[in-house]
Design a protein around this motif. Structure first.
Motif, short mmCIF file in Angstrom:
data_model
loop_
_atom_site.label_atom_id
_atom_site.label_comp_id
_atom_site.label_asym_id
_atom_site.label_seq_id
_atom_site.Cartn_x
_atom_site.Cartn_y
_atom_site.Cartn_z
N VAL A 158 0.85 -1.18 0.00
CA VAL A 158 0.00 0.00 0.00
C VAL A 158 0.89 1.24 0.00
CG1 VAL A 158 -2.04 -1.03 1.04
CG2 VAL A 158 -0.23 -0.18 2.53
N MET A 160 0.30 5.54 0.12
CA MET A 160 -0.87 6.35 0.44
C MET A 160 -0.52 7.75 0.92
SD MET A 160 -0.19 3.68 2.61
CE MET A 160 0.87 3.65 4.06
N ILE A 194 -6.78 -4.06 2.24
CA ILE A 194 -6.05 -2.88 1.81
C ILE A 194 -6.30 -1.72 2.76
CG2 ILE A 194 -5.89 -1.14 -0.02
CD1 ILE A 194 -6.47 -3.41 -2.02
N GLU A 195 -7.57 -1.51 3.11
CA GLU A 195 -7.92 -0.39 3.98
C GLU A 195 -7.24 -0.51 5.35
OE1 GLU A 195 -11.07 -0.94 0.91
OE2 GLU A 195 -9.99 -2.27 2.28
N VAL A 198 -3.48 0.32 5.01
CA VAL A 198 -3.27 1.76 4.90
C VAL A 198 -3.31 2.41 6.28
CG1 VAL A 198 -4.31 3.92 4.10
CG2 VAL A 198 -4.05 2.01 2.52
N ARG A 214 -9.74 5.42 0.39
CA ARG A 214 -10.25 5.20 -0.97
C ARG A 214 -9.10 4.84 -1.91
NH1 ARG A 214 -10.27 10.86 -0.50
NH2 ARG A 214 -9.32 12.00 -2.25
N TYR A 215 -9.38 3.89 -2.77
CA TYR A 215 -8.41 3.41 -3.76
C TYR A 215 -8.30 4.39 -4.91
CZ TYR A 215 -6.80 0.62 -7.75
OH TYR A 215 -6.15 0.17 -8.87
N SER A 218 -3.16 1.41 -9.26
CA SER A 218 -2.12 0.45 -8.89
C SER A 218 -1.02 0.43 -9.94
CB SER A 218 -2.72 -0.95 -8.73
OG SER A 218 -3.21 -1.43 -9.96
N ILE A 229 -0.32 -0.31 -4.45
CA ILE A 229 -1.76 -0.02 -4.39
C ILE A 229 -1.92 1.37 -3.78
CG2 ILE A 229 -3.99 -0.80 -3.55
CD1 ILE A 229 -2.61 -3.60 -3.18
N CYS A 231 -3.59 4.81 -2.49
CA CYS A 231 -4.83 5.19 -1.80
C CYS A 231 -4.69 6.57 -1.17
CB CYS A 231 -5.15 4.18 -0.68
SG CYS A 231 -5.41 2.48 -1.24
#
Length: 288
Positions: A158, A160, A194-195, A198, A214-215, A218, A229, A231
């Motif tokens: 991830v 972000m 994923i969330e 992050v 929120r995505y 990628s 990924i 975010c």
């Protein structure tokens, strides 16, 4: 609209159908049109117009094992499985070269680098320890002792931005070029969404609690083989408590400042390179 993302947009047909057909694979290797990617170690040769350089299979070392990268139209495209892992350090020359590649070329390089390096690191069976052999046109290894099959893996990561009051949280590592700041990042752990990853990574590295992840997009990252990924998450506050083993520094940056820096203007940080999805993520956030 998301801008073009580095290491994506490849045009090769990966030709999975040939990987399971020994006769078709042999025909591809015998095809006079077959091409071999020119790699010096793990650094590709690049033409003046930003294309990957290729040669014929006649230039492959005697007895070399090959991975079928795919088909360019009707032309089979291969890379040599060297047996030597990629070096841990990535040279400035390699990264400068990545900035010069034509659209889609880096995707072919990413696939080749990742799968060749995987072979070099997985010569023995993870189940019984026996030496393994290449099969499926270079996209797998099989153990002749216990029959276990092993395929290249991609590690999810991830990456972000935490957002608070119109500002983005950026961090830097001590090993980066002076002044460079980027999005925070970390590996997804087993049993995590994923969330959740992050939120955990931002809390661990910067001490910031976030919600509403929120995505965005990628990207494959072939150093050695990750899926980045990207975010954005909403921060509950802007108080920072840094993990100094992960980050040298972190800053909150206003949206208009990020826009100026990405457009080449002066600012408090040096942005990530264009081929990195951190650049794409910042660009998307700044345009919101």
């Amino acid at each position: 609209m998301i801008a073009a993302i580095g290491f994506t947009g490849g045009t090769l047909d990966r030709a999975d159908r040939l990987r399971h057909d020994e006769g078709a694979l042999a025909a591809a290797k015998a095809d006079w049109r077959a091409r071999l990617l020119k790699l010096e170690g793990y650094v590709p040769e690049v033409t003046d117009d930003g294309r990957l350089a290729w040669t014929t299979l006649a230039d492959a070392p005697d007895g070399a094992e090959l991975v079928l990268l795919g088909l360019d139209g009707a032309r089979p495209c291969f890379a040599v499985i060297t047996g030597r892992p990629a070096p841990p350090a990535r040279s400035p020359a390699l990264f400068a070269m990545l900035d010069t590649l034509a659209a889609g070329e880096a995707a072919t390089y990413a696939a080749a680098r990742s799968v060749v390096d995987w072979h070099a690191r997985h010569g023995f069976c993870a189940k019984c320890g026996h030496a393994t052999a290449v099969f499926r046109a270079g996209w797998a290894r099989r153990c002749p002792d216990c029959a276990a099959e092993h395929v290249p893996r991609t590690d999810p990561v991830v990456i972000m931005i935490a957002e608070h009051d119109g500002r983005a949280l950026l961090g830097r590592q001590a090993a980066w070029p002076p002044g460079r700041y980027s999005a925070l990042a970390g590996f997804l752990e087993p049993g995590e969404s994923i969330e959740e990853a992050v939120a955990r990574e931002i809390a661990e590295e910067a001490g910031v609690r976030v919600r509403e992840v929120r995505y965005v997009a990628s990207q494959p990252w072939p150093f050695p083989s990750s899926l980045m990924i990207a975010c954005v998450a909403q921060a509950e506050d802007d108080a920072l408590t840094l993990d100094r083993t992960e980050l040298e520094d972190a800053i909150w940056v206003e949206r208009d400042v990020v826009r100026d820096v990405l457009s080449g203007g002066e600012g408090p940080f040096l942005p990530p390179p264009r081929y990195a999805i951190a650049h794409t993520l910042l660009t998307a956030w700044a345009a919101a």
